[in-house]
Scaffold this motif. Sequence first.
Motif, PDB file in Angstrom:
ATOM      1  N   PRO B 178       0.792  -1.232   0.000  1.00 30.37           N
ATOM      2  CA  PRO B 178       0.000   0.000   0.000  1.00 30.37           C
ATOM      3  C   PRO B 178       0.826   1.286   0.000  1.00 30.37           C
ATOM      4  O   PRO B 178       0.476   2.246  -0.682  1.00 30.37           O
ATOM      5  CB  PRO B 178      -0.813  -0.098   1.297  1.00 30.37           C
ATOM      6  N   THR B 179       1.926   1.314   0.741  1.00 28.95           N
ATOM      7  CA  THR B 179       2.696   2.561   0.820  1.00 28.95           C
ATOM      8  C   THR B 179       3.378   2.876  -0.511  1.00 28.95           C
ATOM      9  O   THR B 179       3.581   4.035  -0.860  1.00 28.95           O
ATOM     10  CB  THR B 179       3.755   2.458   1.932  1.00 28.95           C
ATOM     11  N   LEU B 180       3.733   1.830  -1.252  1.00 26.41           N
ATOM     12  CA  LEU B 180       4.525   2.020  -2.464  1.00 26.41           C
ATOM     13  C   LEU B 180       3.684   1.998  -3.741  1.00 26.41           C
ATOM     14  O   LEU B 180       4.169   1.647  -4.810  1.00 26.41           O
ATOM     15  CB  LEU B 180       5.651   0.982  -2.508  1.00 26.41           C
ATOM     16  N   TRP B 183      -1.818   0.996  -6.756  1.00 26.99           N
ATOM     17  CA  TRP B 183      -3.139   1.622  -6.814  1.00 26.99           C
ATOM     18  C   TRP B 183      -4.200   0.829  -7.571  1.00 26.99           C
ATOM     19  O   TRP B 183      -5.385   1.132  -7.480  1.00 26.99           O
ATOM     20  CB  TRP B 183      -3.026   3.046  -7.348  1.00 26.99           C
ATOM     21  N   GLY B 184      -3.789  -0.177  -8.319  1.00 30.58           N
ATOM     22  CA  GLY B 184      -4.780  -0.986  -9.021  1.00 30.58           C
ATOM     23  C   GLY B 184      -5.335  -2.123  -8.181  1.00 30.58           C
ATOM     24  O   GLY B 184      -6.296  -2.785  -8.568  1.00 30.58           O
ATOM     25  N   SER B 185      -4.770  -2.345  -7.001  1.00 29.48           N
ATOM     26  CA  SER B 185      -5.197  -3.438  -6.130  1.00 29.48           C
ATOM     27  C   SER B 185      -6.566  -3.178  -5.526  1.00 29.48           C
ATOM     28  O   SER B 185      -7.077  -2.051  -5.569  1.00 29.48           O
ATOM     29  CB  SER B 185      -4.193  -3.593  -4.989  1.00 29.48           C
ATOM     30  N   GLY B 186      -7.162  -4.218  -4.918  1.00 29.18           N
ATOM     31  CA  GLY B 186      -8.423  -4.041  -4.216  1.00 29.18           C
ATOM     32  C   GLY B 186      -8.289  -3.011  -3.111  1.00 29.18           C
ATOM     33  O   GLY B 186      -9.158  -2.157  -2.927  1.00 29.18           O
ATOM     34  N   TYR B 187      -7.168  -3.075  -2.391  1.00 27.42           N
ATOM     35  CA  TYR B 187      -6.915  -2.078  -1.349  1.00 27.42           C
ATOM     36  C   TYR B 187      -6.856  -0.686  -1.967  1.00 27.42           C
ATOM     37  O   TYR B 187      -7.448   0.269  -1.463  1.00 27.42           O
ATOM     38  CB  TYR B 187      -5.601  -2.387  -0.614  1.00 27.42           C
ATOM     39  N   GLY B 188      -6.133  -0.567  -3.088  1.00 25.07           N
ATOM     40  CA  GLY B 188      -5.967   0.729  -3.750  1.00 25.07           C
ATOM     41  C   GLY B 188      -7.292   1.319  -4.210  1.00 25.07           C
ATOM     42  O   GLY B 188      -7.574   2.496  -3.993  1.00 25.07           O
ATOM     43  N   ILE B 189      -8.121   0.489  -4.823  1.00 24.97           N
ATOM     44  CA  ILE B 189      -9.433   0.946  -5.310  1.00 24.97           C
ATOM     45  C   ILE B 189     -10.287   1.436  -4.136  1.00 24.97           C
ATOM     46  O   ILE B 189     -10.872   2.522  -4.168  1.00 24.97           O
ATOM     47  CB  ILE B 189     -10.155  -0.200  -6.053  1.00 24.97           C
ATOM     48  N   ALA B 191      -9.311   2.308  -1.069  1.00 25.66           N
ATOM     49  CA  ALA B 191      -8.726   3.473  -0.377  1.00 25.66           C
ATOM     50  C   ALA B 191      -9.028   4.750  -1.155  1.00 25.66           C
ATOM     51  O   ALA B 191      -9.315   5.799  -0.560  1.00 25.66           O
ATOM     52  CB  ALA B 191      -7.220   3.290  -0.206  1.00 25.66           C
ATOM     53  N   GLN B 192      -8.997   4.675  -2.480  1.00 27.82           N
ATOM     54  CA  GLN B 192      -9.332   5.856  -3.282  1.00 27.82           C
ATOM     55  C   GLN B 192     -10.813   6.216  -3.136  1.00 27.82           C
ATOM     56  O   GLN B 192     -11.176   7.401  -3.150  1.00 27.82           O
ATOM     57  CB  GLN B 192      -8.997   5.602  -4.753  1.00 27.82           C
ATOM     58  N   ALA B 193     -11.655   5.198  -2.996  1.00 24.88           N
ATOM     59  CA  ALA B 193     -13.089   5.464  -2.810  1.00 24.88           C
ATOM     60  C   ALA B 193     -13.327   6.136  -1.456  1.00 24.88           C
ATOM     61  O   ALA B 193     -14.086   7.106  -1.345  1.00 24.88           O
ATOM     62  CB  ALA B 193     -13.883   4.167  -2.921  1.00 24.88           C
ATOM     63  N   LEU B 194     -12.652   5.639  -0.416  1.00 24.11           N
ATOM     64  CA  LEU B 194     -12.788   6.238   0.916  1.00 24.11           C
ATOM     65  C   LEU B 194     -12.275   7.681   0.902  1.00 24.11           C
ATOM     66  O   LEU B 194     -12.873   8.580   1.500  1.00 24.11           O
ATOM     67  CB  LEU B 194     -12.020   5.405   1.948  1.00 24.11           C
ATOM     68  N   THR B 195     -11.160   7.893   0.201  1.00 30.89           N
ATOM     69  CA  THR B 195     -10.606   9.242   0.084  1.00 30.89           C
ATOM     70  C   THR B 195     -11.598  10.170  -0.615  1.00 30.89           C
ATOM     71  O   THR B 195     -11.774  11.326  -0.204  1.00 30.89           O
ATOM     72  CB  THR B 195      -9.279   9.197  -0.702  1.00 30.89           C
ATOM     73  N   ALA B 196     -12.264   9.663  -1.645  1.00 30.28           N
ATOM     74  CA  ALA B 196     -13.246  10.475  -2.379  1.00 30.28           C
ATOM     75  C   ALA B 196     -14.399  10.889  -1.465  1.00 30.28           C
ATOM     76  O   ALA B 196     -14.903  12.015  -1.560  1.00 30.28           O
ATOM     77  CB  ALA B 196     -13.777   9.697  -3.584  1.00 30.28           C
ATOM     78  N   ARG B 238      -9.650  -5.811   4.911  1.00 27.79           N
ATOM     79  CA  ARG B 238     -10.872  -5.171   5.400  1.00 27.79           C
ATOM     80  C   ARG B 238     -11.217  -3.956   4.535  1.00 27.79           C
ATOM     81  O   ARG B 238     -12.391  -3.692   4.245  1.00 27.79           O
ATOM     82  CB  ARG B 238     -10.625  -4.753   6.847  1.00 27.79           C
ATOM     83  N   ILE B 239     -10.206  -3.210   4.123  1.00 22.38           N
ATOM     84  CA  ILE B 239     -10.420  -2.060   3.229  1.00 22.38           C
ATOM     85  C   ILE B 239     -10.841  -2.581   1.844  1.00 22.38           C
ATOM     86  O   ILE B 239     -11.832  -2.124   1.258  1.00 22.38           O
ATOM     87  CB  ILE B 239      -9.119  -1.227   3.085  1.00 22.38           C
ATOM     88  N   ALA B 240     -10.091  -3.577   1.343  1.00 23.36           N
ATOM     89  CA  ALA B 240     -10.330  -4.093  -0.010  1.00 23.36           C
ATOM     90  C   ALA B 240     -11.726  -4.685  -0.166  1.00 23.36           C
ATOM     91  O   ALA B 240     -12.257  -4.741  -1.285  1.00 23.36           O
ATOM     92  CB  ALA B 240      -9.275  -5.141  -0.359  1.00 23.36           C
ATOM     93  N   ALA B 241     -12.330  -5.113   0.935  1.00 24.08           N
ATOM     94  CA  ALA B 241     -13.670  -5.716   0.868  1.00 24.08           C
ATOM     95  C   ALA B 241     -14.711  -4.725   0.355  1.00 24.08           C
ATOM     96  O   ALA B 241     -15.838  -5.116   0.030  1.00 24.08           O
ATOM     97  CB  ALA B 241     -14.068  -6.251   2.248  1.00 24.08           C
ATOM     98  N   LEU B 242     -14.359  -3.436   0.260  1.00 22.07           N
ATOM     99  CA  LEU B 242     -15.309  -2.432  -0.244  1.00 22.07           C
ATOM    100  C   LEU B 242     -15.349  -2.359  -1.769  1.00 22.07           C
ATOM    101  O   LEU B 242     -16.164  -1.606  -2.330  1.00 22.07           O
ATOM    102  CB  LEU B 242     -14.961  -1.044   0.326  1.00 22.07           C
ATOM    103  N   VAL B 243     -14.484  -3.119  -2.461  1.00 23.44           N
ATOM    104  CA  VAL B 243     -14.446  -3.033  -3.932  1.00 23.44           C
ATOM    105  C   VAL B 243     -15.818  -3.255  -4.576  1.00 23.44           C
ATOM    106  O   VAL B 243     -16.219  -2.482  -5.469  1.00 23.44           O
ATOM    107  CB  VAL B 243     -13.383  -3.995  -4.526  1.00 23.44           C
ATOM    108  N   PRO B 244     -16.596  -4.275  -4.153  1.00 23.56           N
ATOM    109  CA  PRO B 244     -17.912  -4.459  -4.788  1.00 23.56           C
ATOM    110  C   PRO B 244     -18.823  -3.233  -4.663  1.00 23.56           C
ATOM    111  O   PRO B 244     -19.624  -2.960  -5.566  1.00 23.56           O
ATOM    112  CB  PRO B 244     -18.508  -5.661  -4.034  1.00 23.56           C
ATOM    113  N   VAL B 245     -18.691  -2.478  -3.574  1.00 22.36           N
ATOM    114  CA  VAL B 245     -19.494  -1.257  -3.415  1.00 22.36           C
ATOM    115  C   VAL B 245     -19.081  -0.232  -4.475  1.00 22.36           C
ATOM    116  O   VAL B 245     -19.931   0.442  -5.080  1.00 22.36           O
ATOM    117  CB  VAL B 245     -19.313  -0.659  -1.995  1.00 22.36           C
ATOM    118  N   VAL B 246     -17.773  -0.122  -4.707  1.00 22.84           N
ATOM    119  CA  VAL B 246     -17.280   0.827  -5.711  1.00 22.84           C
ATOM    120  C   VAL B 246     -17.769   0.414  -7.102  1.00 22.84           C
ATOM    121  O   VAL B 246     -18.229   1.254  -7.886  1.00 22.84           O
ATOM    122  CB  VAL B 246     -15.728   0.897  -5.690  1.00 22.84           C
TER     123      VAL B 246
END
Lengths: 342, 342
Positions: B178-180, B183-189, B191-196, B238-246
């Motif tokens: 995540p730090t490096l 951004w295409g990962s489930g976590y990345g997707i 995290a960007q949605a949460l940021t939005a 736990r973050i990546a589990a939000l991908v289906p919502v996005v």
Amino acid sequence: MADINGKVEEFDGKMLEMGSDDKGVILGLDGGATSTICVCMPLIPSSDPLPDPLPILARAAAGCSNHNSVGEAAARETLEQVITEALAKSGYSRSAVRAVCLAVSGVNHPSDQKRIVDWLRDFFPKDVQLNVQNDAVAALASGTLGKLHGCVLIAGTGTIAYGFTEDGREARAAGAGPTLGDWGSGYGIAAQALTAVIKAYDGRGPETNLTGSILQNLGLSSPDELIGWTYADPSWARIAALVPVVVSCAEAGDVVANKILYDSVEELALSVKAVIQRLGLSGKDGKDSFPLVMVGGVLLEVNKTWDIGNEVIKCISKDYPGALPIRPKVSSTALLRHYMLD
Amino acid sequence: MADINGKVEEFDGKMLEMGSDDKGVILGLDGGATSTICVCMPLIPSSDPLPDPLPILARAAAGCSNHNSVGEAAARETLEQVITEALAKSGYSRSAVRAVCLAVSGVNHPSDQKRIVDWLRDFFPKDVQLNVQNDAVAALASGTLGKLHGCVLIAGTGTIAYGFTEDGREARAAGAGPTLGDWGSGYGIAAQALTAVIKAYDGRGPETNLTGSILQNLGLSSPDELIGWTYADPSWARIAALVPVVVSCAEAGDVVANKILYDSVEELALSVKAVIQRLGLSGKDGKDSFPLVMVGGVLLEVNKTWDIGNEVIKCISKDYPGALPIRPKVSSTALLRHYMLD
């Protein structure tokens, strides 16, 4: 004004006299991501003029008190430890405390304030006034000599913009942590630089001098070692410590480093603009003046070519010419002054 | 072919006979961010034809064995536990083991391989062959029926692209965490949605239906509660589990969610293109064909309007028309087949 983070002003006979009457003392705490400072001062009636420098009876320092970073138990222990030490140094007992003002990073929600108040309720009797705020509030006060009006931008390891109107409304932006997109922070700048190194190494991004500079700074020999380095210690401050390397590369003309810093300037300015907009700090014609306090390692004036703070100010001033930038040299002891004046 | 993650094929008399001679057994491990699977199979001479389905003697499952995620002690314990359980189920002792093939996420550097080999050296005699790879290698084999040629893209909680040429050269891209900037990962997707959501709430970004959908999914009432939610548990999954919502929001036309998914598609395609380019998988004229295996929750065909995997394939095929997309239904037991064939 006394500097909460600097050398303690020795109290003279007069101050000792002030402190040793039975009006009691107040405690002021400033807790950030790296350290927590507690100062003890005599309670001065609001009708009395404030002495300058402020009569600091004692000062104590401890580690991080942000529960998001170190967990609740450790944060609570840090607060209790630094309070106990400050009181011991001052020669006063807990029963002499009349009020405690805490400005702590990680206070993002009323439930955060309630939790900290609950911790301190076990420590102090019911009649002791407890006031818990985000540390941005103390940072604003440090630039406005105690008055809570205007906007403050903190950009250190993390970043937050916080503002107050003269009639007491408040608003904030960012300050949500690494996962939630604080890209203008020191952590954000450094994480983007590390990402750029990995992308260049993979062949996913342009070559950059950040590679050589960062590897040399960390004593690593290849970009693939950065993955292990990053995982070895998740501390945000350890990542953010690379900001000076990014600034140096940008000053030397590296295109990738320059883009990261300009993006960061935009993110930081956007946080401030959101707060100004929501509070209407610039008035109806958009030209009212208001203090804009700039605090934190990323915004320090270091007499370099690439002054991030100055770029942020330029970016904000285009839309809000009434912003009066303040880059304080004093610290958040001013928060105490604010609460004493109230 | 037997499915390492699915129901174990019961071994019949013939297989038992194969396993019970004194040629010994081999172990195959597949360790990802959420679980670790170990299968035990009889050693079959490379001159013999491989039975289909493969003669799985036993299968055991345990938790995460990525040392970057759970730490070295826990990762080692998980590997030892799952190996012990698989052997116990198979009825074989450690002395019957001839080779162990491990495909574990978090293997990013020769030092990671060495560490895991060192752990297993305490567990198995010196003559047992130990082969440690990134789990992407197993994922590639799962799509190519054991042959290590072509490129694999994993996009689950994390993401990595990994490729092999027929003459044994290999290359990878992303997979840095995540730090490096994965951004295409489930976590990345996610995290960007949460940021939005945070940016919209602050007034730093456009309104988005992600706000209502994510808050409802998490049972929260206001975006400022997301900060505490994020800090409460740093698990990437736990973050990546939000991908289906996005994905749902994007399918319903939300502009912000669509931008996040398109950006993610570009990031994923870029990782794959970097690997193809470095290995020259598409040949001199750029049109040679090669397998492109797509694995992981983000790339699953779910018969929805917004098929991330399909968009990634379209994006890669524009530049590399010879890419032959494979979205395997079988699993990484195929890695075993590869090493048995060698």
